[in-house]
Design an enzyme around this catalytic site. Structure first.
Site: not given
Ligand code: DX5
Ligand code: ZN
Length: 234
Positions: A14, A70, A147, A179, A201
């Site tokens: 992400s 997304h 986030f 996700d 992410g």
């Molecule tokens: C959150 C996003 C995710 C986010 C995941 O609302 O949809 O895609 O980037 O980040 P991590 O992997 O750090 O939880």
């Molecule tokens: Zn996402």
């Protein structure tokens, strides 16, 4: 008809955790990734504002990695189609925001994209099984959207198991994607529950070696799945 999980687990880094001033370089740094996950937020559906269509159009030219958009936005019925037309490989909308998710899926597919439907952690799956027949991907949120860097919500794995069962028994034909909070500590449980595609992410772009993080996560998920398929049910 029964569908096995995709042969190799897929990893979708992400870019929410990437350096927004260097997106083309950041994408090049994970060239082996299966999809590049692009989090579009509108400060209404979620309390955060990120990027939109112009950035997706620019990214599409800057990388060959299929874009997995997304959309955490209100009124996806109106806006999602633009992302398909911009060349996104997969466009995911939230079931909590879509007014007519079946029509939306048809429009996305007609515009040449895969159609994805996402459910927030506390949104049940059962009311949407018929709707999901029109979709190519189910994105199970394992954090509250908005986030990166949040903790993994494990109870969503029940929905992953349900979706996996519906796919394996031929009731649905879609890819199960997860996700939020995916990292080396959580990916095995998600893989054992039946996830095909893992968004990560902070675990990728927060690592010293993002490309290495992608391949390590993929290997780890693959080993867990193998353990499940050779050792009994999920
Ligand atoms: C959150 C996003 C995710 C986010 C995941 O609302 O949809 O895609 O980037 O980040 P991590 O992997 O750090 O939880
Ligand atoms: Zn996402």
């Amino acid at each position: 008809m029964s569908a096995e999980p995709t042969p190799q687990p897929m990893i979708a880094p992400s870019i929410l955790s990437a350096d927004f001033a260097r997106l083309a370089d950041e994408a090049a740094g994970v060239a082996d990734a299966d999809w590049l996950h692009v989090d579009v937020m509108d400060a209404h559906f979620v309390p955060n504002l990120t990027i939109g269509l112009p950035v997706v159009q620019a990214l599409r030219k800057a990388t060959a990695i299929p874009l997995d958009c997304h959309l955490m936005i209100e009124d996806p019925d109106r806006w999602a189609i633009g992302y398909a037309e911009a060349g996104a490989y997969n466009v995911t909308v939230h079931v909590e925001a879509a007014k007519d998710p079946v029509a939306l899926a048809k429009n996305l597919r007609a515009a040449g994209a895969k159609a994805g439907l996402s459910v927030k952690p506390n949104t049940p799956l059962e009311p949407y099984v018929d709707v999901l027949k029109h979709y190519d991907t189910l994105l199970v949120m394992s954090v509250e959207p908005g986030f990166g860097g949040q903790g993994f919500i494990a109870h969503v794995l029940d929905k992953v198991r349900t979706a996996r069962r519906l796919v394996d028994t031929g009731h649905l034909t879609l890819l199960v994607e997860i996700d939020g909070g995916i990292n080396p500590d959580t990916i095995e449980a998600a893989a054992e529950a039946g996830v095909d595609c893992f968004v990560a992410g902070s675990a990728v772009f927060g690592a010293d070696d993002p490309a290495g993080a992608v391949s390590r996560l993929r290997d780890q998920a693959g080993r867990s799945r193998h353990r499940v398929s050779s050792g009994g049910g999920r």
